[in-house]
Design a protein around this motif. Structure first.
Motif, PDB file in Angstrom:
ATOM      1  N   UNK A  55       1.425  -1.335   0.124  1.00 24.14           N
ATOM      2  CA  UNK A  55      -0.200   0.211  -0.017  1.00 24.14           C
ATOM      3  C   UNK A  55       1.286   1.693  -0.340  1.00 24.14           C
ATOM      4  N   UNK A  56       0.419   1.899  -0.375  1.00 26.50           N
ATOM      5  CA  UNK A  56       0.865   3.998  -0.293  1.00 26.50           C
ATOM      6  C   UNK A  56       0.563   4.684   0.334  1.00 26.50           C
ATOM      7  N   UNK A  57       1.626   5.604   1.580  1.00 26.94           N
ATOM      8  CA  UNK A  57       1.339   6.093   2.040  1.00 26.94           C
ATOM      9  C   UNK A  57       1.499   7.342   1.551  1.00 26.94           C
ATOM     10  N   UNK A  58       2.674   7.558   1.127  1.00 32.80           N
ATOM     11  CA  UNK A  58       3.373   8.371   0.313  1.00 32.80           C
ATOM     12  C   UNK A  58       3.964   8.913  -0.950  1.00 32.80           C
ATOM     13  N   UNK A  59       3.238   9.922  -1.695  1.00 30.87           N
ATOM     14  CA  UNK A  59       4.081  10.488  -2.960  1.00 30.87           C
ATOM     15  C   UNK A  59       4.538  11.697  -3.307  1.00 30.87           C
ATOM     16  N   UNK A  60       6.080  11.757  -3.945  1.00 34.36           N
ATOM     17  CA  UNK A  60       6.911  13.420  -4.304  1.00 34.36           C
ATOM     18  C   UNK A  60       7.481  13.159  -5.605  1.00 34.36           C
ATOM     19  N   UNK A  61       7.096  14.492  -6.130  1.00 26.26           N
ATOM     20  CA  UNK A  61       7.850  14.336  -7.146  1.00 26.26           C
ATOM     21  C   UNK A  61       9.023  15.297  -6.784  1.00 26.26           C
ATOM     22  N   UNK A  62      10.315  14.468  -7.717  1.00 21.90           N
ATOM     23  CA  UNK A  62      11.393  15.233  -7.286  1.00 21.90           C
ATOM     24  C   UNK A  62      12.428  15.143  -8.554  1.00 21.90           C
ATOM     25  N   UNK A  63      12.833  16.581  -9.018  1.00 22.06           N
ATOM     26  CA  UNK A  63      12.845  16.517 -10.476  1.00 22.06           C
ATOM     27  C   UNK A  63      11.860  15.837 -12.019  1.00 22.06           C
ATOM     28  N   UNK A  64      12.433  14.867 -12.847  1.00 25.17           N
ATOM     29  CA  UNK A  64      11.733  13.871 -13.341  1.00 25.17           C
ATOM     30  C   UNK A  64      11.784  12.378 -12.631  1.00 25.17           C
ATOM     31  N   UNK A  65      11.512  12.566 -11.070  1.00 24.80           N
ATOM     32  CA  UNK A  65      11.551  11.140 -10.782  1.00 24.80           C
ATOM     33  C   UNK A  65      10.217  11.624  -9.960  1.00 24.80           C
ATOM     34  N   UNK A  66       9.768   9.829  -9.251  1.00 24.29           N
ATOM     35  CA  UNK A  66       8.654  10.032  -8.367  1.00 24.29           C
ATOM     36  C   UNK A  66       9.170   9.291  -7.505  1.00 24.29           C
ATOM     37  N   UNK A  67       8.814   9.512  -5.939  1.00 21.14           N
ATOM     38  CA  UNK A  67       9.156   8.883  -5.027  1.00 21.14           C
ATOM     39  C   UNK A  67       7.836   8.560  -4.495  1.00 21.14           C
ATOM     40  N   UNK A  68       8.448   6.815  -3.740  1.00 17.67           N
ATOM     41  CA  UNK A  68       7.176   5.968  -3.030  1.00 17.67           C
ATOM     42  C   UNK A  68       7.677   5.729  -2.034  1.00 17.67           C
ATOM     43  N   UNK A  69       6.784   5.219  -0.977  1.00 15.31           N
ATOM     44  CA  UNK A  69       6.878   4.620   0.204  1.00 15.31           C
ATOM     45  C   UNK A  69       5.694   4.405   0.437  1.00 15.31           C
ATOM     46  N   UNK A  70       5.660   3.212   1.223  1.00 15.88           N
ATOM     47  CA  UNK A  70       3.871   3.272   2.065  1.00 15.88           C
ATOM     48  C   UNK A  70       4.361   1.759   3.372  1.00 15.88           C
ATOM     49  N   UNK A  71       3.270   0.115   3.316  1.00 14.88           N
ATOM     50  CA  UNK A  71       3.543  -0.076   3.594  1.00 14.88           C
ATOM     51  C   UNK A  71       4.727  -0.906   3.736  1.00 14.88           C
ATOM     52  N   UNK A  72       5.857  -0.328   3.794  1.00 15.06           N
ATOM     53  CA  UNK A  72       6.842  -1.751   3.067  1.00 15.06           C
ATOM     54  C   UNK A  72       8.533  -0.716   3.707  1.00 15.06           C
ATOM     55  N   UNK A  73       9.576  -1.247   4.053  1.00 16.73           N
ATOM     56  CA  UNK A  73      10.657  -0.207   4.433  1.00 16.73           C
ATOM     57  C   UNK A  73      11.474   0.288   3.429  1.00 16.73           C
ATOM     58  N   UNK A  74      11.350   0.313   2.495  1.00 16.80           N
ATOM     59  CA  UNK A  74      12.249   0.093   1.144  1.00 16.80           C
ATOM     60  C   UNK A  74      10.994   1.687   0.613  1.00 16.80           C
ATOM     61  N   UNK A  75      11.370   2.986  -0.130  1.00 15.94           N
ATOM     62  CA  UNK A  75      11.606   4.482  -0.467  1.00 15.94           C
ATOM     63  C   UNK A  75      11.853   3.968  -1.458  1.00 15.94           C
ATOM     64  N   UNK A  97       9.165   6.615 -17.273  1.00 15.10           N
ATOM     65  CA  UNK A  97       9.293   5.490 -17.628  1.00 15.10           C
ATOM     66  C   UNK A  97       8.917   4.373 -17.307  1.00 15.10           C
ATOM     67  N   UNK A  98       9.098   4.377 -15.054  1.00 17.03           N
ATOM     68  CA  UNK A  98       9.128   3.194 -14.694  1.00 17.03           C
ATOM     69  C   UNK A  98       9.999   2.234 -14.392  1.00 17.03           C
ATOM     70  N   UNK A  99      11.299   2.896 -14.814  1.00 18.21           N
ATOM     71  CA  UNK A  99      12.198   2.271 -13.642  1.00 18.21           C
ATOM     72  C   UNK A  99      13.000   2.937 -12.296  1.00 18.21           C
ATOM     73  N   UNK A 100      13.365   1.849 -11.890  1.00 17.20           N
ATOM     74  CA  UNK A 100      13.312   1.928 -10.842  1.00 17.20           C
ATOM     75  C   UNK A 100      14.955   2.331 -10.540  1.00 17.20           C
ATOM     76  N   UNK A 101      14.902   3.928 -10.270  1.00 19.42           N
ATOM     77  CA  UNK A 101      16.544   4.449  -9.892  1.00 19.42           C
ATOM     78  C   UNK A 101      17.302   3.680  -8.798  1.00 19.42           C
ATOM     79  N   UNK A 102      16.262   4.093  -7.762  1.00 16.32           N
ATOM     80  CA  UNK A 102      16.518   3.470  -6.573  1.00 16.32           C
ATOM     81  C   UNK A 102      15.992   2.935  -5.253  1.00 16.32           C
TER      82      UNK A 102
END
Length: 171
Positions: free
Chosen positions: A88-108, A114-119
Motif C-alpha cells: 500500500x502507498x502512503x507517500x508520493x513526491x515528485x523530485x525533478x523528473x522522478x517519483x518517490x513512493x513509500x508505504x507499508x514497506x521498509x523501502x523508499x 518511464x517506470x524504471x527503478x532509479x533507487x
C-alpha cells in the motif's frame, strides 16, 4: 481526506472512498474526479479502494493507496505509467523528473516516469508514513520516517546516509 495544493487555483483531495478530486479553489467546484480502483490493472481488492497519497506537478499526478501506484497525465486523465510497488502507498513526491513512493514497506523507491527503478533505499522502520526533502545548489537532503522511533536521512536520494534514533521508554 487529504489536501494537496497544486497551485493557487487547484486543490487535490484524496479520500478513503477511493476518489481523487480536483477542485477549482476560485469557484469551489470539483473540476473532475479520478477513481483508480475502477481501473482493472490498478485495482487490488485485498488492499481496498482508499487513496493514501496524491502528488501533483504541472502535468502529472501520482496516485496510490490500496490501488497500485500510477502516474496520470492531467490532460488525458488516464494512467500513463503503473509502478510495481508491492504494498500500500502512503507517500508520493515528485523530485525533478522522478517519483518517490513509500508505504507499508521498509523501502523508499525512486522511479523514473518511464517506470524504471532509479533507487531503492532501505529504511529502519517497517513502514514509511512521511518524507521530507530539500534540494538547492549546495545541499540535498531527504528524510523518511514512519512506524518506528527512527528517522532515516539521505543526502543524495540514492542510499541511506544515517539514522536518527529517538529513544523511548523501555517496558
Amino acid at each position: 481526506l487529504k489536501f494537496y495544493n497544486f497551485s493557487e487555483k487547484l486543490i487535490v483531495t484524496a479520500s478513503e472512498d477511493g476518489s481523487v478530486m480536483f477542485w477549482d479553489q476560485r469557484e469551489k467546484n470539483v473540476l473532475f474526479t479520478l477513481e483508480p480502483h475502477k481501473t482493472a490493472n490498478l485495482c487490488r481488492p485485498n488492499f481496498g479502494n482508499w487513496i493514501g497519497s496524491a502528488s501533483i506537478n504541472k502535468e502529472w499526478v501520482a496516485i496510490g493507496g490500496g490501488p497500485r501506484l500510477a502516474l496520470y497525465h492531467l490532460k488525458t486523465r488516464q494512467p500513463f505509467q503503473i509502478f510495481d510497488f508491492p504494498k500500500e502507498i502512503h507517500v508520493t513526491e515528485f523530485i525533478d523528473d522522478n517519483l518517490l513512493a513509500a508505504g507499508e514497506s521498509n523501502v523508499l523507491c525512486q522511479y523514473s516516469f518511464a517506470g524504471e527503478t532509479v533507487s531503492e533505499i532501505l529504511t529502519s522502520g517497517p513502514s514509511i508514513l512521511s518524507i521530507s526533502w530539500q534540494k538547492s545548489a549546495n545541499c540535498k537532503i531527504l528524510t523518511a520516517c514512519g512506524a518506528s522511533n527512527k528517522i532515516d536521512v539521505t543526502t543524495n536520494f540514492n542510499y541511506k546516509d544515517t539514522t536518527l534514533n529517538f529513544y523511548g521508554k523501555k517496558f
